[in-house]
Every structure is written in C-alpha cells, then in structure tokens.
Enzyme design. Sequence first.
Site, PDB file in Angstrom:
ATOM      1  N   ASP A 190       0.955  -1.139   0.083  1.00 41.43           N
ATOM      2  CA  ASP A 190       0.055   0.145   0.083  1.00 41.43           C
ATOM      3  C   ASP A 190       0.626   1.274  -0.139  1.00 41.43           C
ATOM      4  OD1 ASP A 190      -1.980  -1.825   0.562  1.00 41.43           O
ATOM      5  OD2 ASP A 190      -1.813  -1.632   2.632  1.00 41.43           O
ATOM      6  N   GLU A 357     -11.374  -0.548  -3.365  1.00 46.83           N
ATOM      7  CA  GLU A 357     -10.609   0.050  -2.278  1.00 46.83           C
ATOM      8  C   GLU A 357      -9.732   0.980  -3.118  1.00 46.83           C
ATOM      9  OE1 GLU A 357      -9.363  -3.179  -0.177  1.00 46.83           O
ATOM     10  OE2 GLU A 357      -7.627  -3.714  -1.537  1.00 46.83           O
TER      11      GLU A 357
END
Length: 467
Positions: A190, A357
């Site tokens: 991420d 997401e």
Amino acid sequence: MTMRLRSLLVLSAVAAAAFVVVAEEPAHAATLPTGARSLEAVNQAGRYVRHADHLARIDPVTSSSANQVKLDATFTVVNGLASPNCYSFQTKTGLFLRHRDYRLRVDPNTGDATFRADATFCAVDGSVSGSVALTSYNYPDRRIRHRDFALWLDAYQDTATFRADSSFRLAAPWAPRNTKGPVLPGLFADPHIAVFNGRYYLYPTTDGYAGWAGTYYKAFSSTDLVNWTDHGVILDHGPDVSWADNSAWAPAVASANGRYYLYFSGGAASGSTAKQLGVAVADSPTGPFRDALGRPLVRADQFAGGQTIDPMVFTDDDGQSYLYWGQGVARAVRLNADMTSFDPTQARVVTPAGYNEAPFVFKRNGLYYFMWSEGDTRSEDYRVGYATGSSPLGPWTARGVVLQKRLEVGIRGTGHHSVVRAPNSDTWYIAYHRFAVPAGNGTNRETAIDRMEFNADGTIRPVVPTL
C-alpha cells in the site's frame, strides 16, 4: 574494492551505533544497516551464515563459490517482524531465518504471532569490536550460535568460547542486488508516494502479518527513486494511538499549514474488528507523528456501507484539500483548513463501477484522475482501474484497467497504488505493491515503482509492471 574492505566499512558503521535498553526486550543496537548483507562467523574466518535444504549453518564462501551458494549466504536485514526495534533476516527467495525447536532454519512467513517472534532477533555487542550477537526476541536468554557448523539457539554461557561462537560480522552481501527485488528491502504494501521539498517520500504498510495486523508505519526517502533512506518508525499504534493497537494500514501524507499530516487506518486487537481512520501531525515528513485528535477522524459507524479504510488526500490548485476513503464504497469530502476536521453532512459517495478499495486522485493539465484497486488484495488478479472527470468530486468517466499482473515474469497482485509527478516536469511514476517475487502472497507483498505515461488525449497508457 575487496570483500574484506567492504566488510570493514559496514562494520565501522555498526560499531558506531549507540546501544539502548527497551523494556521487556534485551539490550540491543539502536541501528543495524538494513538491506542486503552476509554474516561471517568471527572465529571461523571465511564461513558465512547460509541456508541449505532450509537448515541454517556456516559454510565457506569465496569469490569462486557457485552463484547459488552466494545467494544462500545473502540475507536482507529488515525491521523485526515482532518488533521494529529488533531485526529479521530474509533470504533472496523471500524466506525468513527463524528458530524451531532451537534449530535455525529458513521458512515461509506465515505471518502469525509465533512465527513473527521466532523470526525476530535483537542485536547486542559481539565478542570482538564491530561484531554483533543475535538474541532471540522470545527467548532473550538464548543466542544464535554455531555448533559443528550448524546454527542453534542456545542458552547464553558466560565463556569466551560461547561468545565467539555466537558472534558475527556484518559483511557486504555475497550476492549482487537481485534484479527481481523491490525498491524497499523487506515486505511493504500500500505505498503512498509523495514529493516534499524536491525529495521523494514513500509511506507503506508494513507487511508480513496474518490478518494484516501490523502496528507501525515507516518512512523512506530518495532523490532518485532508486536509493532509499530508511527513516525508521514514524508512528506506532501501540504507544502512539490510544484508540487503535493494530491494523496499521495504507497511510497517506499531505502537507499544509507548514506541517505534515499522516492519515491512517487502525483497528483494535480486542473488541470490535471495525477499522477507523485517524490523522497524525508532524513538523517533518519523516516525523515523529503524534495523533492529532486522540480519537478517530472518521468513525467506523459514522457512515453506512463500506469499510472505513484507505484514506487519501488530494489538494487542488486553489489549496482546497479533499479526503477520500473506503473499501466497498468510496467516499469523498472537503477537509477544513485545519486538515483534521470536515463537515460530515457534505460527505458524498463517489463509487465507480469495479471499485473495491484504495482511492487515489491527482490532476494533470486541468483533468482530474480518480484511480482505485479492483478485486481482492489476496488475489493475483488485484489490479488498478481509473476514471477521469472535471472536478475532484466527479462526475467520472470510466477509462478501464491500467495496471495488472504479468504472469510470464512472475508478477502477481499489482495494486493499491499511488502516483507522483517528478518535480518541475511532466514525468510521472506509479508506486504499487505486488506479491513478493517469487513466493509472496496477499500478506507477503513488496513495493515497486514504474513509469506512468499518457496518450495525447490525456488517457493513461497501460503500465507494464517490471522487475
């Protein structure tokens, strides 16, 4: 430069490190150099820690040794899986050095608490100047020691022989840099990439935990996107956040008001499993950050639908900043000038088709780009889609998938990205994670960076992920 000279240069840095004591952990070196290293036994010159058939031992390694032997004798030093104050040692194939039944071996990271502890070691002074000994994180009275060239975790003995058998020199790595390696050593996912004051910064999730239950964030910086400086832990949920103690996910950092704001996801190890968003503030992009509110910025129960994770902040040319977040449902809202509050009545749903997401917004030549990740991060099909629009809040026109797996070269699960423009240019880069090459999965991921280019009409050319 000879291997011996390179080794001495590394050793001089290690010898200069300060030593501290942390509660409930053994005394340990404040810093060890992260990145690729080899470990030479101090009383068996020319023998290095090596794994063979998963078992760890010390074997002779020379410049004429086979490449596989050199690979097996090279480890990446990373922050400890069980504690960022200690260290873990990752092989070139993604395995970790760990103890099992007091025998040292290398195994795939299962991510559970037992494995993390078994694979974490704290550094103390070795028997000779510049050398280190490695104590077990979960058995602090035991050290890694060679016996008959095999490596064991043995109870400490206050003898010259034991101290020598348990001491190692950190040497330059026998194996060259792995062309399949990530831009950061170790497991990180991420990644949020940004430019502050002409320097690149990366803020990733610390990966390698079952259920993604990591607790801290680190910062890395670079001038060239190749050589990265590790600035250490910038926020740790345990001591630094009162309302969250695990699930330190997907940070993002923005600059405003002469300060830096870290937006992050957090959860509690006990009680509700729901995640919430927080914001921390610092005077430097490398922290340390402190929780700005002492409570969540966005509560798990504040809005109906979707999971409250994956914050991202975009600041438009007029100085107005927007907060985006959500898994399953994407939301956006204007942030107040303090960067730590907003009007919840103004939050709106901006979920595009295919969205799962990791929202990310940027602007180029007056056009706004809304990007996201599709699929599940545990799937090799995890990928990045995007849309374009005329404002930071849309409406959005879908443009398709722009980043996805390349199975022919072993790249899987490409997603949860961020984008940055090189200063004073129209050169753009995309940072993202992928399954660690070659043996990673959805909780063992690594960070990569590639060029991102545009067509004449402003659409993004498909990004070809590279090794």
